[in-house]
Design an enzyme around this catalytic site. Structure first.
Site, PDB file in Angstrom:
ATOM      1  N   HIS A   1      -3.504  60.695  76.198  1.00 29.04           N
ATOM      2  CA  HIS A   1      -4.719  61.351  76.655  1.00 29.04           C
ATOM      3  C   HIS A   1      -4.392  62.675  77.363  1.00 29.04           C
ATOM      4  O   HIS A   1      -3.280  62.870  77.870  1.00 29.04           O
ATOM      5  CB  HIS A   1      -5.488  60.423  77.590  1.00 29.04           C
TER       6      HIS A   1
ATOM      7  N   GLU B   1      -5.262  63.915  80.171  1.00 32.31           N
ATOM      8  CA  GLU B   1      -4.929  63.839  81.597  1.00 32.31           C
ATOM      9  C   GLU B   1      -3.463  63.445  81.788  1.00 32.31           C
ATOM     10  O   GLU B   1      -2.747  64.020  82.610  1.00 32.31           O
ATOM     11  CB  GLU B   1      -5.809  62.794  82.309  1.00 32.31           C
TER      12      GLU B   1
ATOM     13  N   CYS C   1     -10.166  57.632  81.481  1.00 36.40           N
ATOM     14  CA  CYS C   1     -10.139  56.186  81.219  1.00 36.40           C
ATOM     15  C   CYS C   1      -9.346  55.486  82.320  1.00 36.40           C
ATOM     16  O   CYS C   1      -8.734  56.135  83.186  1.00 36.40           O
ATOM     17  CB  CYS C   1      -9.527  55.916  79.844  1.00 36.40           C
TER      18      CYS C   1
ATOM     19  N   CYS D   1      -5.529  56.444  82.460  1.00 35.01           N
ATOM     20  CA  CYS D   1      -5.294  57.759  83.072  1.00 35.01           C
ATOM     21  C   CYS D   1      -5.628  57.723  84.558  1.00 35.01           C
ATOM     22  O   CYS D   1      -4.962  58.397  85.356  1.00 35.01           O
ATOM     23  CB  CYS D   1      -6.103  58.834  82.367  1.00 35.01           C
TER      24      CYS D   1
HETATM   25  N1  LIG Z   1     -10.639  60.891  79.308  1.00 35.29           N
HETATM   26  C1  LIG Z   1     -10.182  60.874  78.050  1.00 35.29           C
HETATM   27  C2  LIG Z   1     -10.772  60.047  77.105  1.00 35.29           C
HETATM   28  C3  LIG Z   1     -10.283  60.058  75.827  1.00 35.29           C
HETATM   29  N2  LIG Z   1      -9.257  60.870  75.508  1.00 35.29           N
HETATM   30  C4  LIG Z   1      -8.822  60.964  74.118  1.00 35.29           C
HETATM   31  C5  LIG Z   1      -8.291  59.779  73.436  1.00 35.29           C
HETATM   32  C6  LIG Z   1      -8.722  59.992  72.007  1.00 35.29           C
HETATM   33  O1  LIG Z   1      -7.871  60.948  71.370  1.00 35.29           O
HETATM   34  C7  LIG Z   1     -10.066  60.615  72.174  1.00 35.29           C
HETATM   35  C8  LIG Z   1     -11.201  59.600  72.239  1.00 35.29           C
HETATM   36  O2  LIG Z   1     -11.536  59.296  70.921  1.00 35.29           O
HETATM   37  P1  LIG Z   1     -12.965  58.692  70.532  1.00 35.29           P
HETATM   38  O3  LIG Z   1     -12.959  57.257  70.935  1.00 35.29           O
HETATM   39  O4  LIG Z   1     -14.014  59.496  71.269  1.00 35.29           O
HETATM   40  O5  LIG Z   1     -13.029  58.887  69.050  1.00 35.29           O
HETATM   41  O6  LIG Z   1      -9.996  61.305  73.383  1.00 35.29           O
HETATM   42  C9  LIG Z   1      -8.678  61.676  76.454  1.00 35.29           C
HETATM   43  O7  LIG Z   1      -7.730  62.450  76.158  1.00 35.29           O
HETATM   44  N3  LIG Z   1      -9.146  61.645  77.717  1.00 35.29           N
HETATM   45 ZN   LIG Z   2      -7.085  58.190  79.425  1.00 39.25          ZN
END
Ligand SMILES: Nc1ccn([C@H]2C[C@H](O)[C@@H](COP(=O)(O)O)O2)c(=O)n1
Ligand SMILES: [Zn+2]
Length: 162
Positions: free
Chosen positions: A80, A82, A106, A109
């Site tokens: 992710h 973060e 999440c 993170c």
């Molecule tokens: N705070 C976050 C939440 C999610 N991510 C990333 C992880 C995945 O690459 C994407 C989420 O995918 P989705 O379920 O929306 O198709 O975003 C993050 O970097 N930071």
């Molecule tokens: Zn995360």
């Protein structure tokens, strides 16, 4: 009388724009997320976006959201934004710093954010609000005394010719 410009961007606009710009590097077809970690005196310390770890090819690892086999989804591989921003930091400590992120962190993170000593999280969107991952983050941030605030979007549209 001073000739100073008055329509310059605010610190919040600046750092959230940097986070969003970083997110534009993401290869994720569904969610492009960017992070920008900032010192208490407004110096950019680190930047990150969501992507696969070093050596894990964007062409070979899957970007799918759903599959009967979890190993054919992105979720088990992607780092992710973060966490990438925290891991990309090459200085000493992130104690007392602020994190600008385009999507609410999440639970995984959140653990890293808390343990890194980041004290403030400024997020732009929370499209997964109500999910266990986000609720757990909110609970941990509250318990750990991490200040969380939603970025107040302005009407400003930034255009950059590249
Ligand atoms: N705070 C976050 C939440 C999610 N991510 C990333 C992880 C995945 O690459 C994407 C989420 O995918 P989705 O379920 O929306 O198709 O975003 C993050 O970097 N930071
Ligand atoms: Zn995360």
């Amino acid at each position: 009388m001073s000739d100073k410009r008055t329509d310059y961007i605010s610190w919040d606009e600046y750092f959230m724009a940097v986070a969003r710009l970083a997110g534009m590097r993401s290869k994720d077809p569904n969610s492009q997320v960017g992070s920008c970690i900032v010192s208490p005196d407004n110096k950019i310390l680190s930047i990150g976006y969501n992507g696969f770890p070093r050596g894990c090819s964007d062409e070979e690892f899957p970007w799918s959201r759903e599959d009967e086999d979890p190993l054919r989804t992105k979720y088990v591989y992607v780092t992710h934004s973060e966490l990438n921003a925290i891991l990309n930091y090459r200085g000493g400590s992130l104690e007392g710093s602020k994190l600008y992120v385009s999507l609410f962190p999440c639970n995984e993170c959140a653990k890293a954010i808390i343990q890194a000593g980041i004290k403030t999280v400024i997020y732009a969107e929370n499209k997964y609000e109500g999910t266990p991952a986000v609720t757990a983050s909110q609970m941990m941030f509250a318990a750990a005394g991490v200040e969380v605030r939603k970025y107040q979007a302005t009407d400003r549209v930034l255009e950059i010719k590249v």
